[in-house]
Design a protein around this motif. Structure first.
Motif, PDB file in Angstrom:
ATOM      1  N   ASP A 191     -22.898  -2.295 100.972  1.00 50.92           N
ATOM      2  CA  ASP A 191     -22.111  -1.880  99.817  1.00 50.92           C
ATOM      3  C   ASP A 191     -21.951  -0.369  99.934  1.00 50.92           C
ATOM      4  O   ASP A 191     -22.869   0.396  99.621  1.00 50.92           O
ATOM      5  CB  ASP A 191     -22.834  -2.268  98.525  1.00 50.92           C
ATOM      6  CG  ASP A 191     -22.066  -1.831  97.285  1.00 50.92           C
ATOM      7  OD1 ASP A 191     -21.173  -0.963  97.410  1.00 50.92           O
ATOM      8  OD2 ASP A 191     -22.373  -2.341  96.195  1.00 50.92           O
ATOM      9  N   VAL A 242     -19.844   1.487  98.334  1.00 50.53           N
ATOM     10  CA  VAL A 242     -19.109   2.034  97.180  1.00 50.53           C
ATOM     11  C   VAL A 242     -19.606   3.451  96.856  1.00 50.53           C
ATOM     12  O   VAL A 242     -18.817   4.319  96.495  1.00 50.53           O
ATOM     13  CB  VAL A 242     -19.225   1.081  95.973  1.00 50.53           C
ATOM     14  CG1 VAL A 242     -18.717   1.736  94.700  1.00 50.53           C
ATOM     15  CG2 VAL A 242     -18.454  -0.204  96.246  1.00 50.53           C
ATOM     16  N   ILE A 243     -20.894   3.685  97.024  1.00 51.41           N
ATOM     17  CA  ILE A 243     -21.435   5.035  96.830  1.00 51.41           C
ATOM     18  C   ILE A 243     -21.565   5.777  98.160  1.00 51.41           C
ATOM     19  O   ILE A 243     -21.148   6.919  98.299  1.00 51.41           O
ATOM     20  CB  ILE A 243     -22.813   4.969  96.126  1.00 51.41           C
ATOM     21  CG1 ILE A 243     -22.662   4.480  94.682  1.00 51.41           C
ATOM     22  CG2 ILE A 243     -23.525   6.322  96.176  1.00 51.41           C
ATOM     23  CD1 ILE A 243     -22.060   5.465  93.708  1.00 51.41           C
ATOM     24  N   SER A 276     -11.315  -2.786  93.020  1.00 50.71           N
ATOM     25  CA  SER A 276     -12.510  -2.097  92.526  1.00 50.71           C
ATOM     26  C   SER A 276     -13.722  -2.473  93.368  1.00 50.71           C
ATOM     27  O   SER A 276     -13.670  -3.421  94.172  1.00 50.71           O
ATOM     28  CB  SER A 276     -12.785  -2.517  91.078  1.00 50.71           C
ATOM     29  OG  SER A 276     -13.191  -3.880  91.054  1.00 50.71           O
ATOM     30  N   GLY A 277     -14.801  -1.771  93.136  1.00 47.60           N
ATOM     31  CA  GLY A 277     -16.045  -2.085  93.829  1.00 47.60           C
ATOM     32  C   GLY A 277     -16.567  -3.459  93.463  1.00 47.60           C
ATOM     33  O   GLY A 277     -17.065  -4.201  94.314  1.00 47.60           O
ATOM     34  N   THR A 278     -16.447  -3.798  92.190  1.00 46.64           N
ATOM     35  CA  THR A 278     -16.914  -5.115  91.751  1.00 46.64           C
ATOM     36  C   THR A 278     -16.173  -6.216  92.495  1.00 46.64           C
ATOM     37  O   THR A 278     -16.785  -7.158  93.023  1.00 46.64           O
ATOM     38  CB  THR A 278     -16.696  -5.279  90.233  1.00 46.64           C
ATOM     39  OG1 THR A 278     -17.538  -4.339  89.556  1.00 46.64           O
ATOM     40  CG2 THR A 278     -17.011  -6.685  89.760  1.00 46.64           C
ATOM     41  N   ASP A 290     -27.043  -1.519  99.339  1.00 46.09           N
ATOM     42  CA  ASP A 290     -26.422  -0.203  99.187  1.00 46.09           C
ATOM     43  C   ASP A 290     -27.271   0.737 100.037  1.00 46.09           C
ATOM     44  O   ASP A 290     -28.403   1.038  99.652  1.00 46.09           O
ATOM     45  CB  ASP A 290     -26.447   0.219  97.710  1.00 46.09           C
ATOM     46  CG  ASP A 290     -26.157   1.712  97.542  1.00 46.09           C
ATOM     47  OD1 ASP A 290     -25.854   2.390  98.548  1.00 46.09           O
ATOM     48  OD2 ASP A 290     -26.259   2.207  96.406  1.00 46.09           O
ATOM     49  N   TYR A 303     -27.492  -1.548  92.147  1.00 44.29           N
ATOM     50  CA  TYR A 303     -26.360  -1.976  91.318  1.00 44.29           C
ATOM     51  C   TYR A 303     -25.201  -2.267  92.257  1.00 44.29           C
ATOM     52  O   TYR A 303     -24.897  -1.462  93.145  1.00 44.29           O
ATOM     53  CB  TYR A 303     -25.973  -0.855  90.336  1.00 44.29           C
ATOM     54  CG  TYR A 303     -24.762  -1.167  89.488  1.00 44.29           C
ATOM     55  CD1 TYR A 303     -24.800  -2.192  88.542  1.00 44.29           C
ATOM     56  CD2 TYR A 303     -23.586  -0.433  89.608  1.00 44.29           C
ATOM     57  CE1 TYR A 303     -23.687  -2.485  87.759  1.00 44.29           C
ATOM     58  CE2 TYR A 303     -22.473  -0.715  88.822  1.00 44.29           C
ATOM     59  CZ  TYR A 303     -22.531  -1.743  87.905  1.00 44.29           C
ATOM     60  OH  TYR A 303     -21.438  -2.029  87.122  1.00 44.29           O
ATOM     61  N   HIS A 304     -24.602  -3.411  92.083  1.00 48.22           N
ATOM     62  CA  HIS A 304     -23.473  -3.782  92.948  1.00 48.22           C
ATOM     63  C   HIS A 304     -22.276  -4.204  92.108  1.00 48.22           C
ATOM     64  O   HIS A 304     -21.572  -5.150  92.461  1.00 48.22           O
ATOM     65  CB  HIS A 304     -23.883  -4.911  93.889  1.00 48.22           C
ATOM     66  CG  HIS A 304     -24.941  -4.538  94.888  1.00 48.22           C
ATOM     67  ND1 HIS A 304     -24.701  -3.707  95.960  1.00 48.22           N
ATOM     68  CD2 HIS A 304     -26.254  -4.853  94.960  1.00 48.22           C
ATOM     69  CE1 HIS A 304     -25.818  -3.547  96.658  1.00 48.22           C
ATOM     70  NE2 HIS A 304     -26.780  -4.217  96.071  1.00 48.22           N
ATOM     71  N   GLY A 305     -22.055  -3.534  90.990  1.00 45.84           N
ATOM     72  CA  GLY A 305     -20.916  -3.873  90.163  1.00 45.84           C
ATOM     73  C   GLY A 305     -21.269  -4.946  89.152  1.00 45.84           C
ATOM     74  O   GLY A 305     -22.420  -5.391  89.050  1.00 45.84           O
ATOM     75  N   VAL A 361     -17.270  -6.359  96.207  1.00 47.72           N
ATOM     76  CA  VAL A 361     -18.558  -7.038  96.418  1.00 47.72           C
ATOM     77  C   VAL A 361     -18.377  -8.544  96.270  1.00 47.72           C
ATOM     78  O   VAL A 361     -18.828  -9.340  97.108  1.00 47.72           O
ATOM     79  CB  VAL A 361     -19.618  -6.516  95.410  1.00 47.72           C
ATOM     80  CG1 VAL A 361     -20.865  -7.385  95.427  1.00 47.72           C
ATOM     81  CG2 VAL A 361     -19.968  -5.065  95.715  1.00 47.72           C
ATOM     82  N   ALA A 394     -15.044   1.518  97.404  1.00 46.23           N
ATOM     83  CA  ALA A 394     -14.262   1.816  96.189  1.00 46.23           C
ATOM     84  C   ALA A 394     -14.523   3.301  95.894  1.00 46.23           C
ATOM     85  O   ALA A 394     -14.803   4.059  96.816  1.00 46.23           O
ATOM     86  CB  ALA A 394     -14.671   0.919  95.021  1.00 46.23           C
ATOM     87  N   LYS A 395     -14.437   3.692  94.668  1.00 48.62           N
ATOM     88  CA  LYS A 395     -14.757   5.063  94.224  1.00 48.62           C
ATOM     89  C   LYS A 395     -14.091   6.138  95.091  1.00 48.62           C
ATOM     90  O   LYS A 395     -12.892   6.321  95.007  1.00 48.62           O
ATOM     91  CB  LYS A 395     -16.274   5.248  94.154  1.00 48.62           C
ATOM     92  CG  LYS A 395     -16.911   4.388  93.051  1.00 48.62           C
ATOM     93  CD  LYS A 395     -18.304   4.807  92.749  1.00 48.62           C
ATOM     94  CE  LYS A 395     -18.994   3.900  91.766  1.00 48.62           C
ATOM     95  NZ  LYS A 395     -18.814   4.238  90.371  1.00 48.62           N
TER      96      LYS A 395
HETATM   97  C1  LIG Z   1     -23.125   0.553  94.809  1.00 48.47           C
HETATM   98  C2  LIG Z   1     -22.038   0.076  93.875  1.00 48.47           C
HETATM   99  N1  LIG Z   1     -21.391  -1.060  94.156  1.00 48.47           N
HETATM  100  C3  LIG Z   1     -20.403  -1.527  93.371  1.00 48.47           C
HETATM  101  C4  LIG Z   1     -20.029  -0.835  92.240  1.00 48.47           C
HETATM  102  C5  LIG Z   1     -18.914  -1.378  91.368  1.00 48.47           C
HETATM  103  O1  LIG Z   1     -17.785  -0.598  91.518  1.00 48.47           O
HETATM  104  P1  LIG Z   1     -16.653  -0.620  90.367  1.00 48.47           P
HETATM  105  O2  LIG Z   1     -17.210   0.126  89.219  1.00 48.47           O
HETATM  106  O3  LIG Z   1     -15.478   0.034  91.033  1.00 48.47           O
HETATM  107  O4  LIG Z   1     -16.383  -2.044  90.044  1.00 48.47           O
HETATM  108  C6  LIG Z   1     -20.670   0.346  91.904  1.00 48.47           C
HETATM  109  C7  LIG Z   1     -20.300   1.090  90.699  1.00 48.47           C
HETATM  110  O5  LIG Z   1     -20.953   1.985  90.240  1.00 48.47           O
HETATM  111  C8  LIG Z   1     -21.710   0.822  92.743  1.00 48.47           C
HETATM  112  O6  LIG Z   1     -22.375   1.940  92.454  1.00 48.47           O
END
Ligand SMILES: Cc1ncc(COP(=O)(O)O)c(C=O)c1O
Length: 459
Positions: free
Chosen positions: A249, A251-252, A132-134, A216, A160-162, A137, A276-277
């Motif tokens: 990051d 993820v987005i 996952s993104g969390t 991000d 937001y970084h998870g 990170v 992720a995502k």
């Molecule tokens: C920029 C960013 N990093 C990390 C995450 C965390 O990802 P995850 O929900 O897959 O843990 C998100 C989730 O919205 C995010 O927007």
């Protein structure tokens, strides 16, 4: 109750009544779900007032709830479904894994996926797959701390970084942590900085204890306040000079701004990047990718040769997720080559402009940010700056997003994102603009538009 407050309440009541009138099955399901799933949902942002919707299926840019209402889907399960719902290439990649079982030791598909990521993302000299993104990170920051021998990480306000405890701080303009259960000690190694304030960043970096600057590049959470290439080059230079690592990051931004993510979009290659995502196009997968020498801290074969960072995960390389990610990366590379990213960004901009016009034609101040296939609105006549928009109250905007639900447009009230997929065409954009106009005709947003902006912010 103050006069402005009672006008907001009246608007809310009208919208919630319309919402209840068309979503009886979701309401009943929420009553049932809340007796087993806490809050009736599987995550904070999946809930919104007065109760969340429950969905049955999706196809392309559209999704249907359990009452049978159809929506243009601008949530896309938190920006995961960049190819749209049920893209045939993703579906067949997943179906193709069934013959071999879902998990085997060191599946060769993982290597194929890492090679594909290397081919499109300049930062990806080495890759670690995870869930996952969390996790991505968390792992990237651990790798950075191991590599530099330093403890502290810089995070920008509004990002937001998870849900790692150390990242649940400074999600808005304030230095507070998000929600209960996040201790002061958990966030003690996270230093907050104002995005774009290079003097402040310089002072923070001067102390010599920074392992990584985490950004991000889409600055999505606070409303797509991305910098430009020069911003990221400058952050990179300062970070490098201070002996710290730059972590994107993605993820987005990854696969959404370009197939190669923000690093190719802005032409800045970070030391580490996390994904992720859209990486899994709906399947559960993430990754850390980066410089070979940095990633080497996670190489178990070298664990006696220098700093070694533990990283593992039972589901790191589940076959259907890896197969879906391979198919997704193939799609993104093809779309990048044929100009589809530019067309999609133009569509997003048209959506933002159309929504802004819908408000403006009714005398309601509104502006928008569009970045790649993403749009955010701000109901304010204040300055179009991150600083201002971080401090405004988004309650009325969230009510607008709820009103859109009653006109067949799915976003999450409170999160207020419009994510587009490659399945969103001009027809969908026209539909959403028409829905916005219909919602503004039916509900009296003008009555609350002059209410002074209160300072508030919630994730
Ligand atoms: C920029 C960013 N990093 C990390 C995450 C965390 O990802 P995850 O929900 O897959 O843990 C998100 C989730 O919205 C995010 O927007």
């Amino acid at each position: 109750m103050t006069e402005p407050e009672s006008r907001i309440r009246a608007l809310e009541a009208a919208i919630f009544n319309a919402y209840r009138a068309r979503t009886a099955a979701s309401r009943a399901w929420h009553d049932r779900a809340a007796r087993s799933l806490v809050g009736g949902v599987s995550g904070t942002v999946r809930y919104f007032h007065p109760y969340p919707l429950y969905f049955a299926e999706g196809q392309g840019a559209w999704a249907s709830d359990i009452d049978g209402n159809r929506y243009v889907d601008h949530f896309l399960c938190g920006a995961c479904l960049l190819p749209g719902h049920r893209h045939p290439a993703i579906m067949s990649a997943i179906a193709g894994t069934h013959a071999h079982g879902s998990l085997v030791l060191n599946d060769r598909l993982s290597t194929e996926l890492a090679e594909r990521l290397q081919a499109i993302a300049p930062a990806a000299e080495r890759v670690r797959l995870l869930n996952s993104g969390t996790e991505a990170v968390m792992s990237a920051l651990r790798f950075a701390r191991a590599f530099t021998g330093r403890a502290v990480v810089v995070k920008f306000h509004g990002t937001y970084h998870g849900q790692g405890d150390d990242m649940l701080v400074g999600l808005d303009a304030r230095a507070r942590s998000l929600g209960a259960g996040v201790t002061d000690s958990a966030v003690a190694g996270t230093r907050l900085a104002e995005f774009g304030n290079f003097d402040q960043l310089g002072i923070i970096l001067e102390r010599g204890d920074i392992a990584a600057v985490l950004v991000d590049p889409s600055m999505h959470h606070c409303g797509l306040w991305a910098g430009d290439a020069e911003t990221y080059r400058r952050i990179q230079k300062m970070t490098r000079e201070a002996g710290a690592l730059l972590v994107f990051d993605e993820v987005i931004s990854g696969f959404r701004l370009a197939a190669g993510g923000a690093q190719t979009y802005f032409g800045v290659t970070p030391d580490l990047a996390v994904y992720a995502k859209a990486f899994g196009a709906g399947e559960k997968i993430g990754a850390v990718a980066g410089r070979a020498d940095v990633m080497a801290v996670a190489d178990p074969s070298r664990r006696t040769q220098g700093p070694f960072a533990f990283q593992s995960g039972t589901g790191n390389d589940v076959r259907n997720s890896v197969a879906a990610a391979i198919a997704a990366l193939e799609l993104y590379a093809a779309w990048d080559a044929d100009g589809a990213y530019r067309a999609l960004a133009a569509r997003a901009d048209r959506l933002g402009q159309g929504l802004q016009n819908a408000f403006a034609s009714r005398g309601i101040a509104c502006h928008y940010n569009a970045l790649g296939p993403m749009v955010r609105l701000f109901l304010t006549d204040g300055p179009k700056t991150l600083k201002h928009c971080l401090s405004i109250d988004n309650r009325v905007l969230s009510l607008f997003h709820c009103a859109l639900l009653t006109d067949g447009v799915l976003t999450i009230p409170g999160s207020n994102d419009f994510f587009l997929s490659f399945a969103h065409g001009d027809e969908e954009i026209d539909f959403v603009i028409a829905a916005a106009n219909a919602a503004l005709d039916r509900f009296d947003f003008a009555s609350v538009s002059a209410i002074p902006e209160r300072s508030a912010n919630a994730h």
